[in-house]
Design a protein around this motif. Structure first.
Motif, PDB file in Angstrom:
ATOM      1  N   LEU A  98       0.847  -1.200   0.000  1.00 27.86           N
ATOM      2  CA  LEU A  98       0.000   0.000   0.000  1.00 27.86           C
ATOM      3  C   LEU A  98       0.881   1.249   0.000  1.00 27.86           C
ATOM      4  N   SER A  99       1.990   1.219   0.741  1.00 31.37           N
ATOM      5  CA  SER A  99       2.856   2.402   0.815  1.00 31.37           C
ATOM      6  C   SER A  99       3.529   2.647  -0.541  1.00 31.37           C
ATOM      7  N   ASN A 133      -2.780   9.433   0.362  1.00 26.51           N
ATOM      8  CA  ASN A 133      -2.284   9.476   1.732  1.00 26.51           C
ATOM      9  C   ASN A 133      -2.340   8.075   2.353  1.00 26.51           C
ATOM     10  N   LEU A 134      -1.169   7.599   2.770  1.00 27.17           N
ATOM     11  CA  LEU A 134      -1.083   6.213   3.247  1.00 27.17           C
ATOM     12  C   LEU A 134      -1.929   6.003   4.503  1.00 27.17           C
ATOM     13  N   ASN A 135      -1.828   6.905   5.457  1.00 30.04           N
ATOM     14  CA  ASN A 135      -2.570   6.723   6.713  1.00 30.04           C
ATOM     15  C   ASN A 135      -4.077   6.692   6.476  1.00 30.04           C
ATOM     16  N   GLU A 136      -4.527   7.572   5.597  1.00 26.52           N
ATOM     17  CA  GLU A 136      -5.984   7.567   5.313  1.00 26.52           C
ATOM     18  C   GLU A 136      -6.389   6.267   4.623  1.00 26.52           C
ATOM     19  N   LEU A 172      -8.122  -1.166   5.583  1.00 27.59           N
ATOM     20  CA  LEU A 172      -7.572  -2.382   6.185  1.00 27.59           C
ATOM     21  C   LEU A 172      -8.196  -2.680   7.542  1.00 27.59           C
ATOM     22  N   VAL A 173      -8.680  -3.900   7.717  1.00 25.98           N
ATOM     23  CA  VAL A 173      -9.185  -4.340   9.021  1.00 25.98           C
ATOM     24  C   VAL A 173      -8.559  -5.696   9.340  1.00 25.98           C
ATOM     25  N   PRO A 202       7.578   4.544  11.296  1.00 20.66           N
ATOM     26  CA  PRO A 202       7.045   5.070  12.557  1.00 20.66           C
ATOM     27  C   PRO A 202       5.918   6.085  12.375  1.00 20.66           C
ATOM     28  N   THR A 203       5.755   6.613  11.161  1.00 18.31           N
ATOM     29  CA  THR A 203       4.708   7.641  10.984  1.00 18.31           C
ATOM     30  C   THR A 203       3.338   7.022  10.702  1.00 18.31           C
ATOM     31  N   ILE A 204       3.301   5.701  10.607  1.00 18.75           N
ATOM     32  CA  ILE A 204       2.001   5.076  10.302  1.00 18.75           C
ATOM     33  C   ILE A 204       1.084   5.158  11.527  1.00 18.75           C
ATOM     34  N   GLU A 205      -0.126   5.629  11.283  1.00 16.70           N
ATOM     35  CA  GLU A 205      -1.090   5.745  12.392  1.00 16.70           C
ATOM     36  C   GLU A 205      -2.030   4.547  12.351  1.00 16.70           C
TER      37      GLU A 205
END
Ligand SMILES: C[S@@+](CC[C@H](N)C(=O)[O-])C[C@H]1O[C@@H](n2cnc3c(N)ncnc32)[C@H](O)[C@@H]1O
Length: 510
Positions: free
Chosen positions: A62-63, A72-75, A81-82, A103-106
Motif C-alpha cells: 500500500l505504501s 495518503n497512506l494513513n488515510e 484495512l481491518v 514510525p509515521t504510520i497511524e
C-alpha cells in the motif's frame, strides 16, 4: 481470550502457525494486490492476523502504491484495512513491526480489532486474505462451539475451526471480491468439508488450488497438508486450475496459471475430481500423515507415582487417570482405576511441592527411594519428578493405544480420557474418525504382514507394537480415501470386522 484452545505438544498454542514471507507475497500476487496498482480503494480483511505476516506485506504494498499514485497512506490504511485476532500480544507485536517499518504510520482500534472474527460485526471487503487458525473440535471450548454451530452451517461433523473462517469470510466478499487462504487441504475431500464445498460450488468461483503438501510453507515444521485457494465472488465457473508445487523455486507468480485446468464440480462432491488430480496411491509413513507416535510416561517408581491409593494421598488436581497395559486385555479397554501423580503444571514446569501439602507429605514419605533414581541424582532439587515429562493435554487427546506385548489383535482408541503408561505406545493427531481409519489399517493383514517382516519377532502370532517399527510402516494417505471407503472402514473398525477391513484395505491398495 488469548489462549482459548490450549497448547500443542511443543508448547505453542493450537492454531498458531505463521506463514513464511514468500508465501504471503505469492498469495498477494495471486490476488492481484500488487504495488504497481492503485490500491487506495481496495478494502482488505485479515481475519486472524497473528504477528502480521500478511499485514506487513499489505502495508508495504500500500505504501509503494501510495507513492506511485499519490494518495495518503494513513488515510488509506484507515479506510481499507481491518485485521482481527483474539490475542492481544500478537496484535501488539504486529503493530510494533509496522512501526519499525514506518514510525509515521497511524493505527487505531478500527484497523486492529481484538475480537473473535467469527462473532464480529464486519463490513464487506474486496480482498480477504490470510492463514486462518487450525483448531480441531476437541480444542474449541464448548460454549464457543455451540455458538459457532448456530451461526455457521459449514461447522458440522468434525469440522476444524478454519471451516467457519471460510464461510464467514466468503460471505463478506463484495461482488467480484477475492478470497485467498492458505490452510490444510483436507476440506477439499473429507466429510466435514462437504457443506463448504457445496457453498463454493453453488455461489462462488473457485479459481485456483495450489497444493503445497510436498514442502513446508510455514515458519516451523508442521505437517498440515497445506494448500492455497483463490476463490472469487463471481458466478460459479466451469473450470479451475490446480497446481502441485514440487519446490519453493517453482512457486512464483504467474507460474500458477500454468496449472492444469479441471472441470469444476457443481455440488460438494469433489472427491473424484481431487482423487483423479492427485493421481492416487502413494504409500507414506504414519508420521508423514501428521500423526504423532509416542510412548506413555516412565516414572522410575511406579508404585509411588501410580495407584488407586493416590486418591487419598495427594491433591486431586495433581491426579490423572492412567492406563496401564493390563487395562487392555482380550481386546477390551477396562480402566482399573489407577491414577498418576503428575508433578508438572499445565505449562510443563515442575510444581512447587510446598503449594500442595498432601502431595508434599506423601512424597516426603518416599523421598529416599525417589532420590535414588538417576533422574533425581541428575537434578536433586526436583527429586519428586517422573522420568518423563507429563503433558496434561495428552490426556484429552483422542489416541490409538498399542500395547507393546499384547494378546490383542484389535486396536483400541481412547477418546481422550486417559494418560498412557510407559508400556503403551500411542498415536495421536487425527480426529476420532481418522484414528479409526488408521486403526483399521493397523489391524489389516496388509500392515500385520509388514510388521512381521520388520520386527521379525511376533508375539505368539500377534504383532509387537514398538515405535521403531510403527514408524517404518507404510500406509496410503488416509485423507485421500474416498468417502464411501472411509465410512466402510470406520464401521468395520467399530464392528471389529477384520474380513471387512481387509476387503476395503485390499481394494484401496490394489
Ligand atoms: C495460523 S495463525 C496465522 C497468523 C497469521 N495470519 C500468519 O499467517 O502468520 C492463526 C491466528 O489466528 C488467531 N485466532 C485464533 N482464533 C481466532 C478467532 N476466533 N478470531 C480471530 N483470530 C483468531 C490466533 O491468535 C493466531 O494468531
Amino acid at each position: 481470550m488469548n489462549n482459548m484452545y490450549g497448547n500443542r505438544l511443543n508448547g505453542k498454542k493450537h492454531g498458531d502457525v505463521f506463514t513464511s514471507p514468500n508465501i504471503t507475497k505469492y498469495m498477494l500476487d495471486l490476488s492481484e494486490y500488487t504495488s504497481d496498482r492503485d490500491l487506495s480503494s481496495i478494502t482488505v480483511i485479515e481475519p486472524s492476523c497473528g504477528e502480521g505476516e500478511f499485514v506487513l506485506e499489505i502495508i508495504y504494498r500500500l505504501s509503494q502504491s501510495a507513492k506511485k499514485y499519490k494518495f495518503n497512506l494513513n488515510e488509506a490504511i484507515k479506510r481499507c484495512l481491518v485485521c482481527f485476532d483474539i490475542d492481544e500480544a500478537k496484535i501488539e507485536k504486529c503493530i510494533h513491526k509496522i512501526h519499525k517499518f514506518d514510525p509515521t504510520i497511524e493505527l487505531d482500534t478500527c484497523t486492529f480489532r481484538l475480537e473473535d472474527f467469527l462473532l464480529a460485526d464486519v463490513e464487506k471487503a474486496d480482498l480477504i486474505i490470510g492463514n486462518p487458525p487450525y483448531v480441531r473440535q476437541e480444542q474449541i471450548p464448548k460454549s464457543k462451539k455451540d455458538i459457532y454451530r448456530q451461526l455457521f452451517f459449514t461447522f458440522r461433523h468434525r469440522a476444524d475451526l478454519y471451516i467457519p473462517f471460510f464461510e464467514k469470510s466468503l460471505s463478506l466478499l463484495k461482488p467480484r471480491g477475492k478470497h485467498c487462504f492458505i490452510c490444510s487441504n483436507r476440506w477439499l475431500k473429507n466429510q466435514y468439508g462437504y457443506n463448504l464445498r457445496n457453498m463454493i460450488s453453488s455461489t462462488f468461483d473457485l479459481r485456483v488450488i495450489v497444493n503445497l503438501e510436498k514442502f513446508n510453507p510455514f515458519q516451523e515444521e508442521v505437517i498440515a497438508y497445506p494448500a492455497i485457494s483463490l476463490i472469487t465472488n463471481n458466478p460459479a465457473g466451469d473450470t479451475f486450475r490446480y497446481i502441485d508445487v514440487e519446490n519453493l523455486d517453482s512457486l512464483s507468480f504467474p507460474h500458477v496459471f500454468d496449472g492444469e485446468e479441471h472441470k469444476m464440480p457443481h455440488n460438494g462432491d469433489w472427491y473424484d475430481t481431487f482423487n483423479v488430480i492427485s493421481n492416487h496411491l502413494k504409500l507414506t509413513s504414519i508420521e508423514e500423515l501428521g500423526f504423532k507416535i509416542g510412548i506413555g510416561v516412565a516414572t522410575g517408581a511406579d508404585k509411588i507415582f501410580i495407584g488407586k491409593h493416590l486418591i487419598d494421598s495427594v491433591e486431586e488436581d495433581l491426579l490423572l487417570p492412567i492406563l496401564i497395559s493390563k487395562d487392555i486385555k482380550n481386546n477390551n479397554l477396562k480402566w482399573s482405576g489407577n491414577y498418576l501423580f503428575n508433578p508438572f503444571d499445565k505449562d510443563g514446569n515442575i510444581i512447587d511441592l510446598s503449594m500442595y501439602p498432601k502431595a508434599r507429605a506423601y512424597m516426603e514419605l518416599h523421598k529416599e527411594r525417589l532420590q535414588n533414581r538417576h533422574v533425581s541424582r541428575k537434578n536433586p532439587t526436583y527429586w519428586y519428578r517422573t522420568i518423563d515429562k507429563v503433558y496434561k493435554h495428552l490426556l484429552f487427546q483422542p489416541k490409538i493405544l498399542l500395547p507393546d506385548i499384547s494378546a490383542n489383535n484389535q486396536i483400541l482408541i481412547d477418546a481422550g480420557h486417559f494418560y498412557p503408561h510407559h508400556n503403551l505406545y500411542y498415536i495421536t493427531g487425527g480426529d476420532i474418525d481418522n484414528l479409526k481409519i488408521l486403526s483399521a489399517f493397523l489391524m489389516s493383514d496388509f500392515i500385520v504382514s509388514q510388521l512381521s517382516r520388520l520386527s521379525n519377532n511376533m508375539n505368539g502370532g500377534y504383532p509387537r507394537w514398538q515405535s521403531q517399527y510403527i514408524k517404518k510402516l507404510k500406509v496410503p494417505n488416509i485423507y485421500d480415501i474416498n468417502e464411501s471407503d472411509s465410512k466402510m472402514l470406520i464401521s468395520f473398525y467399530d464392528a471389529k470386522n477384520l474380513p471387512g477391513i481387509n476387503s476395503i484395505v485390499n481394494k484401496i491398495i490394489a
